[in-house]
Write a protein that holds these residues in place. Structure first.
Motif, PDB file in Angstrom:
ATOM      1  N   LEU A  18       0.821  -1.209   0.000  1.00 29.53           N
ATOM      2  CA  LEU A  18       0.000   0.000   0.000  1.00 29.53           C
ATOM      3  C   LEU A  18       0.859   1.264   0.000  1.00 29.53           C
ATOM      4  N   ALA A  46       1.274   6.635  -7.002  1.00 29.16           N
ATOM      5  CA  ALA A  46       0.123   7.456  -7.371  1.00 29.16           C
ATOM      6  C   ALA A  46       0.410   8.936  -7.141  1.00 29.16           C
ATOM      7  N   ALA A  47       1.051   9.258  -6.034  1.00 31.94           N
ATOM      8  CA  ALA A  47       1.395  10.650  -5.744  1.00 31.94           C
ATOM      9  C   ALA A  47       2.388  11.177  -6.769  1.00 31.94           C
ATOM     10  N   SER A  90       0.807   4.004  -3.013  1.00 30.19           N
ATOM     11  CA  SER A  90       0.433   5.397  -2.784  1.00 30.19           C
ATOM     12  C   SER A  90       1.541   6.351  -3.224  1.00 30.19           C
TER      13      SER A  90
END
Length: 76
Positions: A8, A15-16, A12
Motif C-alpha cells: 500500500l 500514485a502521488a 500510494s
C-alpha cells in the motif's frame, strides 16, 4: 501484514508521483484579456494579471494556465 502495508505504501507513492508529474505538464495558455491587450501592443492592466505576471505565470482567474512564454530577443 507487513507485506500488505508495504504494498500500500509503494502504491500510494507511485500514485502521488503520477499526480505531481501531471501538474508539470500544464500547457501555457494566456488569458483572453491578456491576449486582447497584446494584440493592441499593450500589457493587461487587471490587478490579478499583473500579480501573476510578476510570478512568471498566466492569470488563472481570467482563464490562463501555466507559465508565461519567454520572449526571444532578436539578434542583430
Amino acid at each position: 501484514m507487513k507485506k500488505t502495508i508495504a504494498t500500500l505504501l509503494v502504491g500510494s507513492l507511485l500514485a502521488a508521483g503520477a499526480l505531481f508529474a501531471a501538474d508539470a505538464k500544464v500547457e501555457a495558455k494566456a488569458a483572453g484579456c491578456c491576449t486582447k491587450a497584446g494584440k493592441d501592443g499593450k500589457a493587461c492592466t487587471h490587478e490579478c494579471c499583473v500579480a501573476a505576471a510578476k510570478e512568471g505565470k498566466n492569470c488563472a482567474k481570467c482563464g490562463g494556465a501555466g507559465m508565461l512564454a519567454k520572449k526571444e530577443e532578436k539578434k542583430k
